[in-house]
Scaffold this motif. Structure first.
Motif, PDB file in Angstrom:
ATOM      1  N   UNK A  74      27.455  20.275  19.509  1.00 37.31           N
ATOM      2  CA  UNK A  74      28.213  21.517  19.349  1.00 37.31           C
ATOM      3  C   UNK A  74      28.289  21.927  17.884  1.00 37.31           C
ATOM      4  N   UNK A  75      28.550  20.949  17.016  1.00 41.08           N
ATOM      5  CA  UNK A  75      28.646  21.254  15.578  1.00 41.08           C
ATOM      6  C   UNK A  75      27.294  21.686  15.016  1.00 41.08           C
ATOM      7  N   UNK A  76      26.203  21.159  15.569  1.00 40.51           N
ATOM      8  CA  UNK A  76      24.870  21.575  15.116  1.00 40.51           C
ATOM      9  C   UNK A  76      24.630  23.042  15.431  1.00 40.51           C
ATOM     10  N   UNK A  77      25.084  23.485  16.591  1.00 42.63           N
ATOM     11  CA  UNK A  77      24.923  24.875  16.988  1.00 42.63           C
ATOM     12  C   UNK A  77      25.703  25.809  16.064  1.00 42.63           C
ATOM     13  N   UNK A 195      16.166   7.041  24.898  1.00 39.70           N
ATOM     14  CA  UNK A 195      17.390   7.857  24.899  1.00 39.70           C
ATOM     15  C   UNK A 195      17.668   8.391  23.501  1.00 39.70           C
ATOM     16  N   UNK A 196      17.446   7.529  22.490  1.00 42.39           N
ATOM     17  CA  UNK A 196      17.627   7.986  21.103  1.00 42.39           C
ATOM     18  C   UNK A 196      16.708   9.159  20.788  1.00 42.39           C
ATOM     19  N   UNK A 197      15.439   9.047  21.215  1.00 43.89           N
ATOM     20  CA  UNK A 197      14.479  10.119  20.951  1.00 43.89           C
ATOM     21  C   UNK A 197      14.901  11.404  21.664  1.00 43.89           C
ATOM     22  N   UNK A 198      15.402  11.255  22.898  1.00 38.66           N
ATOM     23  CA  UNK A 198      15.854  12.441  23.630  1.00 38.66           C
ATOM     24  C   UNK A 198      17.081  13.059  22.975  1.00 38.66           C
ATOM     25  N   UNK A 199      18.008  12.231  22.533  1.00 41.54           N
ATOM     26  CA  UNK A 199      19.198  12.763  21.862  1.00 41.54           C
ATOM     27  C   UNK A 199      18.833  13.509  20.581  1.00 41.54           C
ATOM     28  N   UNK A 200      17.831  13.005  19.857  1.00 43.18           N
ATOM     29  CA  UNK A 200      17.373  13.691  18.661  1.00 43.18           C
ATOM     30  C   UNK A 200      16.764  15.047  18.998  1.00 43.18           C
ATOM     31  N   UNK A 201      15.998  15.081  20.103  1.00 41.39           N
ATOM     32  CA  UNK A 201      15.399  16.350  20.521  1.00 41.39           C
ATOM     33  C   UNK A 201      16.471  17.346  20.947  1.00 41.39           C
ATOM     34  N   UNK A 202      17.499  16.867  21.636  1.00 45.13           N
ATOM     35  CA  UNK A 202      18.605  17.747  22.047  1.00 45.13           C
ATOM     36  C   UNK A 202      19.363  18.242  20.821  1.00 45.13           C
ATOM     37  N   UNK A 203      19.555  17.370  19.836  1.00 42.34           N
ATOM     38  CA  UNK A 203      20.258  17.766  18.615  1.00 42.34           C
ATOM     39  C   UNK A 203      19.478  18.852  17.881  1.00 42.34           C
ATOM     40  N   UNK A 204      18.155  18.698  17.827  1.00 42.49           N
ATOM     41  CA  UNK A 204      17.319  19.729  17.180  1.00 42.49           C
ATOM     42  C   UNK A 204      17.409  21.043  17.940  1.00 42.49           C
ATOM     43  N   UNK A 205      17.369  20.958  19.264  1.00 40.08           N
ATOM     44  CA  UNK A 205      17.449  22.174  20.085  1.00 40.08           C
ATOM     45  C   UNK A 205      18.815  22.829  19.956  1.00 40.08           C
ATOM     46  N   UNK A 206      19.866  22.020  19.841  1.00 37.34           N
ATOM     47  CA  UNK A 206      21.220  22.572  19.755  1.00 37.34           C
ATOM     48  C   UNK A 206      21.449  23.325  18.456  1.00 37.34           C
ATOM     49  N   UNK A 207      20.696  23.003  17.411  1.00 33.52           N
ATOM     50  CA  UNK A 207      20.833  23.774  16.177  1.00 33.52           C
ATOM     51  C   UNK A 207      20.195  25.152  16.333  1.00 33.52           C
ATOM     52  N   UNK A 208      19.266  25.283  17.286  1.00 31.89           N
ATOM     53  CA  UNK A 208      18.586  26.557  17.519  1.00 31.89           C
ATOM     54  C   UNK A 208      19.369  27.456  18.450  1.00 31.89           C
ATOM     55  N   UNK A 209      20.090  26.860  19.406  1.00 35.31           N
ATOM     56  CA  UNK A 209      20.861  27.628  20.389  1.00 35.31           C
ATOM     57  C   UNK A 209      21.958  26.748  20.980  1.00 35.31           C
ATOM     58  N   UNK A 210      23.031  27.352  21.410  1.00 29.47           N
ATOM     59  CA  UNK A 210      24.156  26.601  21.949  1.00 29.47           C
ATOM     60  C   UNK A 210      23.814  26.082  23.344  1.00 29.47           C
ATOM     61  N   UNK A 211      24.125  24.791  23.592  1.00 31.91           N
ATOM     62  CA  UNK A 211      23.694  24.135  24.822  1.00 31.91           C
ATOM     63  C   UNK A 211      24.862  23.566  25.616  1.00 31.91           C
ATOM     64  N   UNK A 260      15.523  37.678  31.581  1.00 32.76           N
ATOM     65  CA  UNK A 260      15.702  38.290  30.266  1.00 32.76           C
ATOM     66  C   UNK A 260      16.809  37.564  29.518  1.00 32.76           C
ATOM     67  N   UNK A 261      16.666  37.462  28.209  1.00 35.17           N
ATOM     68  CA  UNK A 261      17.654  36.776  27.380  1.00 35.17           C
ATOM     69  C   UNK A 261      18.187  37.717  26.314  1.00 35.17           C
ATOM     70  N   UNK A 262      19.483  37.597  26.055  1.00 33.55           N
ATOM     71  CA  UNK A 262      20.111  38.313  24.948  1.00 33.55           C
ATOM     72  C   UNK A 262      20.216  37.327  23.791  1.00 33.55           C
ATOM     73  N   UNK A 263      19.362  37.449  22.773  1.00 30.13           N
ATOM     74  CA  UNK A 263      19.349  36.441  21.703  1.00 30.13           C
ATOM     75  C   UNK A 263      20.674  36.336  20.959  1.00 30.13           C
ATOM     76  N   UNK A 264      21.427  37.423  20.881  1.00 30.28           N
ATOM     77  CA  UNK A 264      22.700  37.392  20.155  1.00 30.28           C
ATOM     78  C   UNK A 264      23.729  36.510  20.848  1.00 30.28           C
ATOM     79  N   UNK A 265      23.542  36.253  22.149  1.00 27.61           N
ATOM     80  CA  UNK A 265      24.504  35.447  22.904  1.00 27.61           C
ATOM     81  C   UNK A 265      24.039  34.009  23.082  1.00 27.61           C
ATOM     82  N   UNK A 266      22.912  33.664  22.461  1.00 23.33           N
ATOM     83  CA  UNK A 266      22.354  32.327  22.653  1.00 23.33           C
ATOM     84  C   UNK A 266      22.975  31.290  21.715  1.00 23.33           C
ATOM     85  N   UNK A 267      23.674  31.738  20.677  1.00 21.96           N
ATOM     86  CA  UNK A 267      24.279  30.795  19.743  1.00 21.96           C
ATOM     87  C   UNK A 267      23.244  30.131  18.860  1.00 21.96           C
ATOM     88  N   UNK A 268      23.691  29.223  18.004  1.00 27.20           N
ATOM     89  CA  UNK A 268      22.790  28.519  17.114  1.00 27.20           C
ATOM     90  C   UNK A 268      22.091  29.461  16.147  1.00 27.20           C
TER      91      UNK A 268
END
Length: 457
Positions: A74-77, A195-211, A260-268
């Motif tokens: 959440x904080x990454x986003x 699991x560590x590798x997956x958590x890192x991938x999720x953390x990277x993705x969460x900085x791009x958009x809120x998850x 369709x996606x609204x980029x302004x509402x995607x967070x991150x």
């Protein structure tokens, strides 16, 4: 002999525990590594008056707290949203507020040139040339600022396209790791590194958009956007796309269905950039264009209402082209100082300043400007800059808070999952002693066994 079996199980258990401690120490500086430990349990006696059957390693446990991990994402986003926006705000604020290049100063210089003509000699060619020169400089300021707007707009489009590519890579990685983790877990394999590798991938993705992330019984994790649209379900991942045009629309394809996606509402980062584009950059760009259009229209209209020194009708001084990339405002081609229509009429003569006075008064007329409403021409740019400064300060405050929350989340995560060098050193000593003690018991058991054989022989 039970004494030998007990000691052997203790030696094996201590070796596994030492392996876990050594793995932790080896990954002391590995980002995202979650420390592990051997979970020991006493083996109950099988029957009779036996003390027990030694010790067993029931599991290799991961020191992980789901809540702290979620807070990390959440904080990454939040950090991603504000950190990507601030450089654009800072650049635009510096350009618009610069004393040597801001539009307000250009407007002041233009009207100062008109005042100089009115106060000295309306027929003076050098003074009239100063008016044309100031008009050129004012045009350049509008155009330079417009170029900054266009450059930022292009940069944001390119950055959002890069975010789409980066997100697709992370989504594919998460889906693949979900499949590997589910299969390995079913086979009893330690999946901590996966699991560590997956958590890192999720953390990277969460900085791009809120998850939103949800754990599943098979060990996989489902990932969705904050609005509920799925990005990863088990081993199946979505694909994000953008058309890359001027409007740059976004969409997502999942299991053959497109949304369709609204980029302004995607967070991150995606949400932060899109919000800045829609709520700050484009409205400010339009506000400056409003100022340029209405100012040039008023000046042109007033000049065309007057007469030149030769008695000819006045000509338009400025050309306003909102569709031009680099020349939104320019001085009309071939415009000469003699084309300046400062006289109110032919009868008034070349020394008349009736129309010139009306030109000077334009500076204090009201216009309607996007973002700031109805304002005086003299105040329009200043108020746009002030509005931008408020947005920048608010974003800086939010960025500082987001950075603090991210640091706290990382520290909280590390307090549970991070490797502590001192703790692992203690574990090494303890399990080394455990191993040596069990080997001593094995030595004693061997001596007893040899003594028993000797007695029987």
């Amino acid at each position: 002999m039970s004494i030998l079996n007990n000691a052997l199980s203790g030696a094996i258990a201590s070796q596994l525990a030492l392996n876990a401690a050594s793995q932790n120490i080896a990954n002391l500086q590995t980002k995202g590594y979650t420390r592990q430990a051997a979970l020991l349990a006493s083996v109950a006696p099988s029957a009779g008056s036996q003390v027990g059957n030694g010790v067993s390693v029931t599991a290799l446990i991961r020191f992980s707290d789901g809540y702290k991990t979620q807070q990390l994402w959440t904080s990454a986003s939040e950090l991603g949203a504000y950190s990507q926006t601030q450089p654009y705000l800072t650049q635009l604020e510096q350009v618009m507020a610069d004393d040597k290049s801001n539009v307000s100063d250009g407007i002041d210089q233009f009207f100062a040139a008109l005042n100089a003509v009115a106060g000295v000699d309306p027929t003076s060619t050098p003074l009239r040339q100063q008016v044309v020169t100031a008009a050129n400089l004012l045009s350049q300021r509008f155009n330079s600022l417009n170029n900054v707007f266009n450059t930022q707009e292009l940069s944001i489009r390119q950055q959002r396209s890069a975010i789409v590519d980066e997100a697709n890579s992370a989504i594919a990685t998460i889906a693949s790791l979900n499949t590997q983790i589910s299969a390995a877990s079913a086979g009893g394999t330690n999946v901590s590194s996966l699991i560590d590798a997956r958590d890192q991938a999720i953390d990277s993705l969460s900085s791009l958009m809120k998850l939103e992330v949800n754990d599943q019984p098979d060990g996989s994790r489902n990932v969705s956007l904050a609005n509920g649209q799925s990005l990863v379900l088990g081993g199946v991942g979505a694909t994000l796309s953008t058309d890359g045009g001027l409007s740059q629309t976004f969409s997502m394809t999942f299991a053959g269905t497109q949304f369709d996606l609204d980029p302004a509402r995607m967070g991150g980062e995606m949400g932060g950039l899109s919000t800045y584009l829609n709520d700050t950059l484009l409205p400010t760009k339009q506000g400056v264009a409003d100022l340029a259009r209405q100012l040039t229209d008023k000046i042109n209209t007033q000049l065309q209402a007057g007469t030149t020194m030769s008695g000819a009708p006045g000509k338009a001084l400025f050309v306003f082209d909102p569709n031009s990339v680099s020349n939104m405002v320019s001085v009309a081609a071939g415009f000469q100082t003699s084309d300046l229509a400062f006289s109110s009429s032919v009868a008034a003569g070349p020394g008349d300043t009736g129309n010139l006075q009306k030109l000077v008064d334009i500076k204090n007329q009201s216009i309607s400007v996007t973002r700031v409403g109805t304002v005086l021409i003299a105040d329009a740019d200043t108020q746009l800059v002030g509005k931008l400064a408020v947005d920048s300060q608010q974003n800086k405050g939010a960025l500082t808070t987001a950075q603090t929350l991210r640091t706290q989340a990382e520290n909280d995560w590390a307090s549970t999952s991070g490797v502590n060098e001192d703790e692992e050193a203690v574990s090494l000593v303890e399990y080394q002693k455990m191993y040596q003690a069990n080997m001593k018991v094995i030595s004693v058991a061997n001596a007893l066994f040899d003594a028993t054989l000797a007695m029987m022989g």
